[in-house]
Motif scaffolding. Structure first.
Motif, PDB file in Angstrom:
ATOM      1  N   PRO A  14       0.827  -1.205   0.000  1.00 21.26           N
ATOM      2  CA  PRO A  14       0.000   0.000   0.000  1.00 21.26           C
ATOM      3  C   PRO A  14       0.863   1.259   0.000  1.00 21.26           C
ATOM      4  CG  PRO A  14       0.081  -0.937   2.182  1.00 21.26           C
ATOM      5  CD  PRO A  14       0.818  -1.881   1.293  1.00 21.26           C
ATOM      6  N   THR A  15       0.284   2.363  -0.446  1.00 20.14           N
ATOM      7  CA  THR A  15       1.022   3.622  -0.422  1.00 20.14           C
ATOM      8  C   THR A  15       0.708   4.359   0.883  1.00 20.14           C
ATOM      9  OG1 THR A  15      -0.762   4.760  -1.579  1.00 20.14           O
ATOM     10  CG2 THR A  15       1.003   3.860  -2.935  1.00 20.14           C
ATOM     11  N   VAL A  16       1.705   5.068   1.373  1.00 14.43           N
ATOM     12  CA  VAL A  16       1.552   5.903   2.551  1.00 14.43           C
ATOM     13  C   VAL A  16       1.931   7.310   2.128  1.00 14.43           C
ATOM     14  CG1 VAL A  16       2.423   6.409   4.865  1.00 14.43           C
ATOM     15  CG2 VAL A  16       2.042   4.032   4.171  1.00 14.43           C
ATOM     16  N   ALA A  17       1.022   8.246   2.283  1.00 14.97           N
ATOM     17  CA  ALA A  17       1.246   9.626   1.851  1.00 14.97           C
ATOM     18  C   ALA A  17       2.553  10.171   2.429  1.00 14.97           C
ATOM     19  CB  ALA A  17       0.085  10.511   2.273  1.00 14.97           C
ATOM     20  N   GLY A  18       3.382  10.732   1.564  1.00 13.92           N
ATOM     21  CA  GLY A  18       4.632  11.343   1.989  1.00 13.92           C
ATOM     22  C   GLY A  18       5.758  10.368   2.275  1.00 13.92           C
ATOM     23  N   CYS A  19       5.536   9.090   2.094  1.00 11.65           N
ATOM     24  CA  CYS A  19       6.544   8.077   2.402  1.00 11.65           C
ATOM     25  C   CYS A  19       7.542   7.952   1.253  1.00 11.65           C
ATOM     26  CB  CYS A  19       5.886   6.724   2.657  1.00 11.65           C
ATOM     27  SG  CYS A  19       7.054   5.396   2.998  1.00 11.65           S
ATOM     28  N   THR A  20       8.812   8.057   1.577  1.00 14.05           N
ATOM     29  CA  THR A  20       9.862   7.849   0.577  1.00 14.05           C
ATOM     30  C   THR A  20      10.563   6.516   0.799  1.00 14.05           C
ATOM     31  OG1 THR A  20      11.467   9.037   1.941  1.00 14.05           O
ATOM     32  CG2 THR A  20      10.252  10.319   0.271  1.00 14.05           C
ATOM     33  N   GLY A  21      10.167   5.790   1.838  1.00 15.13           N
ATOM     34  CA  GLY A  21      10.722   4.467   2.128  1.00 15.13           C
ATOM     35  C   GLY A  21       9.842   3.396   1.524  1.00 15.13           C
ATOM     36  N   THR A  22       9.743   2.275   2.216  1.00 16.01           N
ATOM     37  CA  THR A  22       8.901   1.179   1.754  1.00 16.01           C
ATOM     38  C   THR A  22       7.722   1.009   2.703  1.00 16.01           C
ATOM     39  OG1 THR A  22      10.215  -0.428   2.982  1.00 16.01           O
ATOM     40  CG2 THR A  22      10.831  -0.053   0.693  1.00 16.01           C
ATOM     41  N   THR A  23       6.703   0.338   2.221  1.00 15.56           N
ATOM     42  CA  THR A  23       5.530   0.043   3.043  1.00 15.56           C
ATOM     43  C   THR A  23       5.140  -1.410   2.824  1.00 15.56           C
ATOM     44  OG1 THR A  23       4.006   0.724   1.309  1.00 15.56           O
ATOM     45  CG2 THR A  23       4.653   2.401   2.905  1.00 15.56           C
ATOM     46  N   GLY A  24       4.294  -1.909   3.698  1.00 15.17           N
ATOM     47  CA  GLY A  24       3.770  -3.256   3.520  1.00 15.17           C
ATOM     48  C   GLY A  24       4.162  -4.224   4.615  1.00 15.17           C
ATOM     49  N   HIS A  25       5.246  -3.953   5.339  1.00 10.80           N
ATOM     50  CA  HIS A  25       5.728  -4.887   6.361  1.00 10.80           C
ATOM     51  C   HIS A  25       5.189  -4.604   7.768  1.00 10.80           C
ATOM     52  CE1 HIS A  25       8.618  -7.082   3.925  1.00 10.80           C
ATOM     53  NE2 HIS A  25       8.945  -5.936   3.365  1.00 10.80           N
ATOM     54  N   VAL A  26       4.774  -3.377   8.055  1.00  5.28           N
ATOM     55  CA  VAL A  26       4.335  -3.018   9.408  1.00  5.28           C
ATOM     56  C   VAL A  26       2.942  -2.400   9.343  1.00  5.28           C
ATOM     57  CG1 VAL A  26       4.868  -1.707  11.499  1.00  5.28           C
ATOM     58  CG2 VAL A  26       6.738  -2.589  10.082  1.00  5.28           C
ATOM     59  N   LEU A  27       1.997  -3.025  10.054  1.00  7.33           N
ATOM     60  CA  LEU A  27       0.600  -2.594  10.059  1.00  7.33           C
ATOM     61  C   LEU A  27       0.188  -2.333  11.502  1.00  7.33           C
ATOM     62  CD1 LEU A  27      -2.007  -2.189   8.396  1.00  7.33           C
ATOM     63  CD2 LEU A  27      -2.432  -4.631   8.622  1.00  7.33           C
ATOM     64  N   THR A  28      -0.467  -1.199  11.736  1.00  6.96           N
ATOM     65  CA  THR A  28      -0.876  -0.847  13.095  1.00  6.96           C
ATOM     66  C   THR A  28      -2.388  -0.688  13.181  1.00  6.96           C
ATOM     67  OG1 THR A  28      -0.659   1.538  12.715  1.00  6.96           O
ATOM     68  CG2 THR A  28       1.295   0.375  13.543  1.00  6.96           C
ATOM     69  N   LEU A  29      -2.899  -0.880  14.395  1.00  5.24           N
ATOM     70  CA  LEU A  29      -4.302  -0.635  14.719  1.00  5.24           C
ATOM     71  C   LEU A  29      -4.303   0.115  16.036  1.00  5.24           C
ATOM     72  CD1 LEU A  29      -7.380  -1.017  14.527  1.00  5.24           C
ATOM     73  CD2 LEU A  29      -7.060  -3.260  15.628  1.00  5.24           C
ATOM     74  N   GLY A  30      -4.886   1.294  16.022  1.00 16.18           N
ATOM     75  CA  GLY A  30      -4.937   2.106  17.235  1.00 16.18           C
ATOM     76  C   GLY A  30      -6.237   2.882  17.287  1.00 16.18           C
ATOM     77  N   PRO A  31      -6.328   3.832  18.197  1.00 12.16           N
ATOM     78  CA  PRO A  31      -7.542   4.629  18.328  1.00 12.16           C
ATOM     79  C   PRO A  31      -7.932   5.350  17.033  1.00 12.16           C
ATOM     80  CG  PRO A  31      -6.104   4.984  20.201  1.00 12.16           C
ATOM     81  CD  PRO A  31      -5.335   4.163  19.214  1.00 12.16           C
ATOM     82  N   ASP A  32      -6.951   5.648  16.183  1.00 11.06           N
ATOM     83  CA  ASP A  32      -7.232   6.337  14.919  1.00 11.06           C
ATOM     84  C   ASP A  32      -7.487   5.380  13.765  1.00 11.06           C
ATOM     85  OD1 ASP A  32      -6.969   8.814  16.161  1.00 11.06           O
ATOM     86  OD2 ASP A  32      -4.814   8.888  15.767  1.00 11.06           O
ATOM     87  N   GLY A  33      -7.504   4.075  14.019  1.00 11.96           N
ATOM     88  CA  GLY A  33      -7.788   3.099  12.976  1.00 11.96           C
ATOM     89  C   GLY A  33      -6.570   2.316  12.523  1.00 11.96           C
ATOM     90  N   VAL A  34      -6.647   1.825  11.285  1.00 12.36           N
ATOM     91  CA  VAL A  34      -5.630   0.965  10.692  1.00 12.36           C
ATOM     92  C   VAL A  34      -4.702   1.798   9.828  1.00 12.36           C
ATOM     93  CG1 VAL A  34      -5.275  -0.970   9.103  1.00 12.36           C
ATOM     94  CG2 VAL A  34      -7.196  -1.004  10.692  1.00 12.36           C
ATOM     95  N   ALA A  35      -3.393   1.530   9.914  1.00 12.15           N
ATOM     96  CA  ALA A  35      -2.435   2.265   9.087  1.00 12.15           C
ATOM     97  C   ALA A  35      -1.183   1.436   8.856  1.00 12.15           C
ATOM     98  CB  ALA A  35      -2.049   3.577   9.755  1.00 12.15           C
ATOM     99  N   PHE A  36      -0.639   1.534   7.647  1.00 13.43           N
ATOM    100  CA  PHE A  36       0.669   0.963   7.373  1.00 13.43           C
ATOM    101  C   PHE A  36       1.719   2.004   7.740  1.00 13.43           C
ATOM    102  CE2 PHE A  36      -1.517  -2.244   4.953  1.00 13.43           C
ATOM    103  CZ  PHE A  36      -0.690  -3.343   5.093  1.00 13.43           C
ATOM    104  N   VAL A  37       2.877   1.531   8.178  1.00 17.38           N
ATOM    105  CA  VAL A  37       3.970   2.395   8.615  1.00 17.38           C
ATOM    106  C   VAL A  37       4.956   2.562   7.471  1.00 17.38           C
ATOM    107  CG1 VAL A  37       5.885   2.585  10.249  1.00 17.38           C
ATOM    108  CG2 VAL A  37       3.699   1.653  10.999  1.00 17.38           C
ATOM    109  N   CYS A  38       5.432   3.789   7.272  1.00 14.52           N
ATOM    110  CA  CYS A  38       6.483   4.059   6.301  1.00 14.52           C
ATOM    111  C   CYS A  38       7.795   3.565   6.907  1.00 14.52           C
ATOM    112  CB  CYS A  38       6.563   5.560   6.018  1.00 14.52           C
ATOM    113  SG  CYS A  38       7.818   5.996   4.805  1.00 14.52           S
ATOM    114  N   GLU A  39       8.506   2.723   6.180  1.00 10.07           N
ATOM    115  CA  GLU A  39       9.713   2.078   6.701  1.00 10.07           C
ATOM    116  C   GLU A  39      10.960   2.573   5.972  1.00 10.07           C
ATOM    117  OE1 GLU A  39       8.910  -2.213   6.306  1.00 10.07           O
ATOM    118  OE2 GLU A  39       6.920  -1.482   5.827  1.00 10.07           O
ATOM    119  N   ASP A  40      12.025   2.734   6.739  1.00 14.88           N
ATOM    120  CA  ASP A  40      13.337   3.030   6.188  1.00 14.88           C
ATOM    121  C   ASP A  40      14.254   1.891   6.600  1.00 14.88           C
ATOM    122  OD1 ASP A  40      12.651   5.598   5.152  1.00 14.88           O
ATOM    123  OD2 ASP A  40      12.799   6.415   7.181  1.00 14.88           O
TER     124      ASP A  40
END
Length: 171
Positions: free
Chosen positions: A90-116
């Motif tokens: 998935p794409t993460v706005a403003g991410c210049t690294g990679t995505t897809g390996h780290v997924l979070t669930l918190g009070p604000d919902g589901v999100a993938f983490v931008c990874e370096d």
């Protein structure tokens, strides 16, 4: 590179997992008044899915039996890493690294983490295994282990299902 933000983030996740395992072991030892048996699982908070309720703890860390997916849970939410996947990252706005390996669930919902830095590797045997058909609960967050991946949800039913071939936001 050991000083990269991704390397530091990976080491922090590893540290959190190790601390969570130590906390669970300490709670088990203190609540039983004796050292845990050698064959006892460090994850006293995991229960078979047929069990109606599971005791809540402050933190938990586990891996699925394959080792490909590992998760940490706390009162703040859930973070799962997947070492190897075949879905479109998935794409993460403003991410210049990679995505897809780290997924979070918190009070604000589901999100993938931008990874370096390098991708996470499969979880080792030092991380407690949450057997297929079992679940873990921490402060309103629930994760269930299945042969089709891990499903993590908040008390309101929002969450995600994560597997090697696909990920899905719930509901």
């Amino acid at each position: 590179m050991p000083s990269s933000p991704r390397w530091i983030r990976t080491m922090v996740v590893v540290d959190v997992v190790l601390v969570a395992v130590l906390i669970v072991l300490a709670v088990v030892q203190l609540s039983s008044g004796r050292a845990p048996d050698a064959g006892a699982s460090a994850g006293a908070t995991s229960t078979a899915s047929s069990t109606p309720t599971a005791p809540a703890v402050a933190q938990d860390a586990f891996r699925l039996p394959s080792g490909n997916i590992a998760c940490t849970m706390s009162g703040e939410g859930v973070t799962c890493t997947i070492a190897d996947y075949t879905y479109a990252a998935p794409t993460v706005a403003g991410c210049t690294g990679t995505t897809g390996h780290v997924l979070t669930l918190g009070p604000d919902g589901v999100a993938f983490v931008c990874e370096d830095g390098p991708a996470p590797t499969a979880a080792g045997d030092d991380v407690r295994t949450l057997e297929y058909g079992s679940e873990s609960r921490v402060d309103g967050w629930t994760c269930s282990s299945g042969t089709d991946g891990v499903t993590c949800t908040a008390a309101d039913g929002t969450g995600f299902r994560l597997a090697r071939a696909t990920w899905t936001e719930l509901p």
